[in-house]
Design a protein around this motif. Sequence first.
Motif, PDB file in Angstrom:
ATOM      1  N   GLY A  21       0.779  -1.225   0.000  1.00  0.00           N
ATOM      2  CA  GLY A  21       0.000   0.000   0.000  1.00  0.00           C
ATOM      3  C   GLY A  21       0.814   1.280   0.000  1.00  0.00           C
ATOM      4  N   LEU A  22       2.145   1.168  -0.019  1.00  0.00           N
ATOM      5  CA  LEU A  22       2.983   2.355  -0.066  1.00  0.00           C
ATOM      6  C   LEU A  22       3.455   2.574  -1.491  1.00  0.00           C
ATOM      7  CD1 LEU A  22       5.242   1.771   3.078  1.00  0.00           C
ATOM      8  CD2 LEU A  22       3.048   2.970   2.942  1.00  0.00           C
ATOM      9  N   LYS A  23       3.600   3.812  -1.890  1.00  0.00           N
ATOM     10  CA  LYS A  23       4.136   4.135  -3.205  1.00  0.00           C
ATOM     11  C   LYS A  23       5.581   4.581  -3.017  1.00  0.00           C
ATOM     12  CE  LYS A  23       3.369   6.473  -7.490  1.00  0.00           C
ATOM     13  NZ  LYS A  23       4.039   5.415  -8.196  1.00  0.00           N
ATOM     14  N   TRP A  24       6.493   3.901  -3.696  1.00  0.00           N
ATOM     15  CA  TRP A  24       7.917   4.218  -3.568  1.00  0.00           C
ATOM     16  C   TRP A  24       8.326   5.200  -4.638  1.00  0.00           C
ATOM     17  CZ3 TRP A  24      11.092   2.923   0.385  1.00  0.00           C
ATOM     18  CH2 TRP A  24      10.547   2.040   1.327  1.00  0.00           C
ATOM     19  N   LEU A  25       9.117   6.173  -4.252  1.00  0.00           N
ATOM     20  CA  LEU A  25       9.558   7.233  -5.143  1.00  0.00           C
ATOM     21  C   LEU A  25      11.068   7.132  -5.335  1.00  0.00           C
ATOM     22  CD1 LEU A  25       8.688   9.882  -6.602  1.00  0.00           C
ATOM     23  CD2 LEU A  25       9.209  11.077  -4.474  1.00  0.00           C
ATOM     24  N   GLU A  26      11.458   6.893  -6.572  1.00  0.00           N
ATOM     25  CA  GLU A  26      12.884   6.898  -6.891  1.00  0.00           C
ATOM     26  C   GLU A  26      13.289   8.345  -7.123  1.00  0.00           C
ATOM     27  OE1 GLU A  26      14.785   4.288  -6.655  1.00  0.00           O
ATOM     28  OE2 GLU A  26      13.095   2.951  -6.312  1.00  0.00           O
ATOM     29  N   MET A  27      14.375   8.735  -6.527  1.00  0.00           N
ATOM     30  CA  MET A  27      14.811  10.123  -6.672  1.00  0.00           C
ATOM     31  C   MET A  27      16.316  10.227  -6.594  1.00  0.00           C
ATOM     32  SD  MET A  27      13.839  11.813  -3.025  1.00  0.00           S
ATOM     33  CE  MET A  27      15.017  13.124  -3.212  1.00  0.00           C
ATOM     34  N   PRO A  28      16.865  11.342  -7.065  1.00  0.00           N
ATOM     35  CA  PRO A  28      18.307  11.537  -6.949  1.00  0.00           C
ATOM     36  C   PRO A  28      18.725  11.467  -5.490  1.00  0.00           C
ATOM     37  CG  PRO A  28      17.304  13.276  -8.284  1.00  0.00           C
ATOM     38  CD  PRO A  28      16.197  12.478  -7.685  1.00  0.00           C
ATOM     39  N   GLN A  29      19.809  10.792  -5.218  1.00  0.00           N
ATOM     40  CA  GLN A  29      20.280  10.647  -3.844  1.00  0.00           C
ATOM     41  C   GLN A  29      21.199  11.812  -3.480  1.00  0.00           C
ATOM     42  OE1 GLN A  29      19.211   7.923  -1.703  1.00  0.00           O
ATOM     43  NE2 GLN A  29      17.777   8.062  -3.393  1.00  0.00           N
ATOM     44  N   VAL A  30      20.738  12.615  -2.550  1.00  0.00           N
ATOM     45  CA  VAL A  30      21.494  13.769  -2.082  1.00  0.00           C
ATOM     46  C   VAL A  30      21.730  13.558  -0.596  1.00  0.00           C
ATOM     47  CG1 VAL A  30      21.491  16.275  -1.806  1.00  0.00           C
ATOM     48  CG2 VAL A  30      20.354  15.234  -3.783  1.00  0.00           C
ATOM     49  N   GLU A  31      22.975  13.352  -0.236  1.00  0.00           N
ATOM     50  CA  GLU A  31      23.277  13.105   1.173  1.00  0.00           C
ATOM     51  C   GLU A  31      23.493  14.434   1.883  1.00  0.00           C
ATOM     52  OE1 GLU A  31      25.635   9.843   2.432  1.00  0.00           O
ATOM     53  OE2 GLU A  31      25.626   8.960   0.437  1.00  0.00           O
ATOM     54  N   ILE A  32      22.368  14.974   2.367  1.00  0.00           N
ATOM     55  CA  ILE A  32      22.391  16.234   3.096  1.00  0.00           C
ATOM     56  C   ILE A  32      21.330  16.143   4.177  1.00  0.00           C
ATOM     57  CG2 ILE A  32      20.781  17.344   1.504  1.00  0.00           C
ATOM     58  CD1 ILE A  32      22.335  19.951   1.936  1.00  0.00           C
ATOM     59  N   ALA A  33      21.618  16.737   5.315  1.00  0.00           N
ATOM     60  CA  ALA A  33      20.670  16.699   6.426  1.00  0.00           C
ATOM     61  C   ALA A  33      20.711  18.021   7.176  1.00  0.00           C
ATOM     62  CB  ALA A  33      21.005  15.544   7.375  1.00  0.00           C
ATOM     63  N   SER A  34      19.566  18.428   7.682  1.00  0.00           N
ATOM     64  CA  SER A  34      19.500  19.666   8.455  1.00  0.00           C
ATOM     65  C   SER A  34      20.428  19.608   9.663  1.00  0.00           C
ATOM     66  CB  SER A  34      18.058  19.923   8.908  1.00  0.00           C
ATOM     67  OG  SER A  34      17.218  20.135   7.809  1.00  0.00           O
ATOM     68  N   SER A  35      20.547  18.427  10.289  1.00  0.00           N
ATOM     69  CA  SER A  35      21.422  18.295  11.460  1.00  0.00           C
ATOM     70  C   SER A  35      22.876  18.593  11.092  1.00  0.00           C
ATOM     71  CB  SER A  35      21.296  16.900  12.072  1.00  0.00           C
ATOM     72  OG  SER A  35      21.607  15.911  11.109  1.00  0.00           O
ATOM     73  N   GLU A  36      23.308  18.196   9.900  1.00  0.00           N
ATOM     74  CA  GLU A  36      24.675  18.474   9.455  1.00  0.00           C
ATOM     75  C   GLU A  36      24.853  19.974   9.201  1.00  0.00           C
ATOM     76  OE1 GLU A  36      28.682  18.030   8.225  1.00  0.00           O
ATOM     77  OE2 GLU A  36      27.364  16.889   9.536  1.00  0.00           O
ATOM     78  N   ILE A  37      23.843  20.612   8.648  1.00  0.00           N
ATOM     79  CA  ILE A  37      23.908  22.062   8.431  1.00  0.00           C
ATOM     80  C   ILE A  37      24.048  22.777   9.776  1.00  0.00           C
ATOM     81  CG2 ILE A  37      22.606  24.099   7.660  1.00  0.00           C
ATOM     82  CD1 ILE A  37      21.420  22.265   5.446  1.00  0.00           C
ATOM     83  N   ARG A  38      23.242  22.383  10.762  1.00  0.00           N
ATOM     84  CA  ARG A  38      23.325  22.999  12.098  1.00  0.00           C
ATOM     85  C   ARG A  38      24.693  22.763  12.726  1.00  0.00           C
ATOM     86  NH1 ARG A  38      18.348  20.554  12.330  1.00  0.00           N
ATOM     87  NH2 ARG A  38      19.041  19.017  13.854  1.00  0.00           N
ATOM     88  N   ARG A  39      25.225  21.550  12.579  1.00  0.00           N
ATOM     89  CA  ARG A  39      26.543  21.230  13.154  1.00  0.00           C
ATOM     90  C   ARG A  39      27.620  22.110  12.529  1.00  0.00           C
ATOM     91  NH1 ARG A  39      31.070  19.301  12.144  1.00  0.00           N
ATOM     92  NH2 ARG A  39      30.607  18.625  10.033  1.00  0.00           N
ATOM     93  N   ARG A  40      27.575  22.251  11.195  1.00  0.00           N
ATOM     94  CA  ARG A  40      28.575  23.062  10.490  1.00  0.00           C
ATOM     95  C   ARG A  40      28.472  24.530  10.904  1.00  0.00           C
ATOM     96  NH1 ARG A  40      31.378  20.688   6.434  1.00  0.00           N
ATOM     97  NH2 ARG A  40      31.719  22.682   5.393  1.00  0.00           N
ATOM     98  N   LEU A  41      27.260  25.051  11.026  1.00  0.00           N
ATOM     99  CA  LEU A  41      27.088  26.427  11.431  1.00  0.00           C
ATOM    100  C   LEU A  41      27.627  26.654  12.845  1.00  0.00           C
ATOM    101  CD1 LEU A  41      23.524  27.209  10.014  1.00  0.00           C
ATOM    102  CD2 LEU A  41      25.678  28.242   9.286  1.00  0.00           C
ATOM    103  N   ALA A  42      27.338  25.708  13.741  1.00  0.00           N
ATOM    104  CA  ALA A  42      27.781  25.826  15.129  1.00  0.00           C
ATOM    105  C   ALA A  42      29.303  25.828  15.250  1.00  0.00           C
ATOM    106  CB  ALA A  42      27.181  24.695  15.979  1.00  0.00           C
ATOM    107  N   SER A  43      29.975  25.120  14.335  1.00  0.00           N
ATOM    108  CA  SER A  43      31.442  25.049  14.389  1.00  0.00           C
ATOM    109  C   SER A  43      32.105  26.082  13.473  1.00  0.00           C
ATOM    110  CB  SER A  43      31.924  23.638  14.033  1.00  0.00           C
ATOM    111  OG  SER A  43      31.618  23.345  12.683  1.00  0.00           O
ATOM    112  N   GLY A  44      31.288  26.993  12.916  1.00  0.00           N
ATOM    113  CA  GLY A  44      31.856  28.060  12.102  1.00  0.00           C
ATOM    114  C   GLY A  44      32.256  27.642  10.692  1.00  0.00           C
ATOM    115  N   GLN A  45      31.796  26.465  10.247  1.00  0.00           N
ATOM    116  CA  GLN A  45      32.119  25.987   8.907  1.00  0.00           C
ATOM    117  C   GLN A  45      31.121  26.513   7.888  1.00  0.00           C
ATOM    118  OE1 GLN A  45      32.146  21.762  10.242  1.00  0.00           O
ATOM    119  NE2 GLN A  45      34.024  21.667   9.011  1.00  0.00           N
ATOM    120  N   SER A  46      31.527  26.507   6.637  1.00  0.00           N
ATOM    121  CA  SER A  46      30.667  26.961   5.558  1.00  0.00           C
ATOM    122  C   SER A  46      29.537  25.956   5.281  1.00  0.00           C
ATOM    123  CB  SER A  46      31.492  27.129   4.273  1.00  0.00           C
ATOM    124  OG  SER A  46      30.647  27.392   3.183  1.00  0.00           O
ATOM    125  N   VAL A  47      28.379  26.476   4.892  1.00  0.00           N
ATOM    126  CA  VAL A  47      27.270  25.630   4.445  1.00  0.00           C
ATOM    127  C   VAL A  47      26.940  25.902   2.985  1.00  0.00           C
ATOM    128  CG1 VAL A  47      26.246  25.307   6.740  1.00  0.00           C
ATOM    129  CG2 VAL A  47      25.541  27.261   5.342  1.00  0.00           C
TER     130      VAL A  47
END
Length: 175
Positions: free
Chosen positions: A148-174
């Motif tokens: 009953g679930l519909k699976w969606l194939e999509m481009p794989q982009v390895e990005i997460a909001s948690s990684e963005i927050r971590r980078r910002l907290a450590s002064g790294q570029s996003v």
Amino acid sequence: MTVDHSPLKIGIFGGTFNPVHLGHLILAETAREELTLDRVCFMPTRQPPHKTAKDLLPGPVRVQLLQLAIQGNPAFVVSDIELQREGASYTIETVKTLRSQVPAAKLFLIIGEDMLTVKWLAWDELKRLCTVVVARRPGAKGARRERGLKWLEMPQVEIASSEIRRRLASGQSVR
């Protein structure tokens, strides 16, 4: 001239969007194209019931960031429906509200594969009220496979909001 009487097709895309990023936008656009959706509605949660949202930006800020991110895409809209309710944001409540507001619409709940590992409130009812669309996600483990679930194939982009927050907290570029 022919008139199209088919029901409006609306994608429901919930999440903390803390912050919204390119992966979210790619998922939403892929779902819009693959499912021929008329609209994709981004719905930032007040408080996700399945996790503690550490360092959650205020709801109005997340709405504003979403509006900036979707600017120029007429098929994308932002709703603060879940931010208006107190407490945890349960998808079943949102879907029932939308069903009452646009009863003739065909609803599609867009989720990442990792969300199949959490316990959903009223999961069977949710699957009756809308089509659950699951996007494959890098690193998703233990996701249940069910009918009953519909699976969606999509481009794989390895990005997460948690990684963005971590980078910002450590002064790294996003960038």
